[in-house]
Enzyme design. Sequence first.
Site, short mmCIF file in Angstrom:
data_model
loop_
_atom_site.label_atom_id
_atom_site.label_comp_id
_atom_site.label_asym_id
_atom_site.label_seq_id
_atom_site.Cartn_x
_atom_site.Cartn_y
_atom_site.Cartn_z
N ARG A 138 2.21 -1.43 0.18
CA ARG A 138 1.59 -0.50 1.13
C ARG A 138 2.54 0.64 1.48
NH1 ARG A 138 -0.74 -5.22 3.99
NH2 ARG A 138 -3.00 -5.21 3.69
N ALA A 139 3.82 0.31 1.64
CA ALA A 139 4.79 1.34 2.04
C ALA A 139 4.86 2.45 0.99
CB ALA A 139 6.16 0.72 2.26
#
Length: 633
Positions: free
Chosen positions: A251-252
């Site tokens: 996600r990052a």
Amino acid sequence: MVQKARELPAAPLPFTAIVGLEAARQALLLLAVDPKLAGVAIGAGAGTGKSALVRAFARMLAGGHEFDPTLPCQLVEMPVGVSEDRLLGGIDIEATLATGERVHRSGLLARANGGMLYVDSVNLLDDSTINHILSALDSGVVRVEREGISVVEPARFVLLVTYDPAEGPPRRHLLDRLGLIVAPIGKAPVTTRAEVVRRNLQPTTDYEDDEALVLAGILAARELLPSVTISDEQIQQLSLTALALGIEGHRADMFAVRAARAAAALAGRETVSNEDLELAVRLVMLPRATRLPDMQPQEAPPPPTPEPAPPPPSQQQDEDRSDEEDDQPPQPPDDELTVEDLILAAMETEVPPDILETPFTVRRRGRSGSRGTISGQRGRHIRSVPGKPAQGRLDVIATLRAAAPWQRLRAAEHHPHRRGRIHLRADDLHIKKYRSKAGTLFCFLVDASGSMALHRMRQAKGAVNALLQQAYVHRDQVALLAFRGDRADLLLPPSQSVELAKRALDVLPTGGGTPLAAALLAAYQISEQARARGIYRTTIVLITDGRPNVPLKADPTMDKTRRLEQARQEVQQLAGRLRAAGVGAVVIDTQRSFVSRGEAQQLAAWLGGRYVYLPNGRGDQIANAVIAASEDG
């Protein structure tokens, strides 16, 4: 001449008038450009203006809704103590009673669809509430399946959360789903504090032009965003940065790419620059870091010694040069930052790895800020169940909700003079069930007798301080009891005060006999008193060698052997009583192995607790052992 004092403006400050939260302001602007960043988390102390900034941000976006209807501008605020009915939705009591049919009322999650959901003090939310928010963020809908209602409503929103880091970090699963995280903000300098006062004294109309300019920049950036490009090399650089910082999941990486593109669009650029990458690392990756890479520059390897050989042909020279270039690590172009440079530029200053603290490096034990929960007649209302008023507090809303669908049928069964009234039956009655935070009372029993007393006091002081540092978050309390001579003295009643604990430990006398039975009896009384005040979990921490030699009631004519035997029997009986009462125990053995005969280990077996051998243990080691034992229990 006396100058007339200026009055504070009645209207709240605009978005551009709030100072001291520059990183948070930048994160909110990026979210306005690309709502697919999902949300922003802001960690700052009380009174820093984080809530005012969020509300001013929503008011500013509301002015641009007519130019861009997709701009999220509606702000729905969710209180910390929100009920499940209010969050998810449920039966509309008034409409149901009026129509005789179940009428659904939308909750806060559905009302926030297409807009923003704001939660202040998000770290204090209950686990069940956070789970409902996570479900809505992942699925984009909210489902209600209860009380004869089956409803699925859209719930696509961006989430804005704020919290005070002194009260503990928010839940990691929630932060992981938000694209932008503003790390805990420190104290503002004196110039910033003075500017805050000056701006609050100025009329808010002074910032209308600035706010209109910012809004115009957001609208222009949203139009430019689809055409902003980011190179494969830059994406790879962000992924390498995530690996270097120890970030889990992907996600990052995706959030960082979106943040970099949004930053470029906000600056009016069609390609992502190094400045945009630095901002993405600062707002997306650094707050998620679990470690920092080694920032020390590596020395270049010495060049190989040339062999004395005749020079090869030009073609062979080209091939050798090509081989040598393949052996060398790839060098980034002059205009491309290395991973280390990117991280340092994002941090602005080099930070030693041992002081890196982010919400993702904190590993909290227990659940939702405490070591467990208990059910009772006080705390947070979690649900209502059928029952009689004598069994608990009557839930009027749930009772009416259960009776509402049957009103027409019941009205027809009664005489006309009773029509228009609400007809209740015994099976309609519902009572409330509560759940409260269940903090633990850690009762330290410190052996202040013998030559090892001072050493034990140092151990106890470190352990007490370590536990009190997290007492506020976990709702824990610490009591201190020292035993020597022929009695046990309560030096610190159950408290969360670090200062009181330090004072109690500094004035403790030492020397004399070991009245272990008196200490266990006092600990039992303290646990019963704590239970009466709503603290149902007590863990006693015995720092001793486990050698009792003073009974509760000793006959002066009794010889030494019988006195020691009576003291041992009393300790065994009281240990069994504590064990039957559900009191946890940790025995910290401070005796040297070459003189110990296993007394402390036997004491731990009688108490049904954990035995830890730490003759030279530090305070933090003792505290970790105590916490582990409490959670296992």
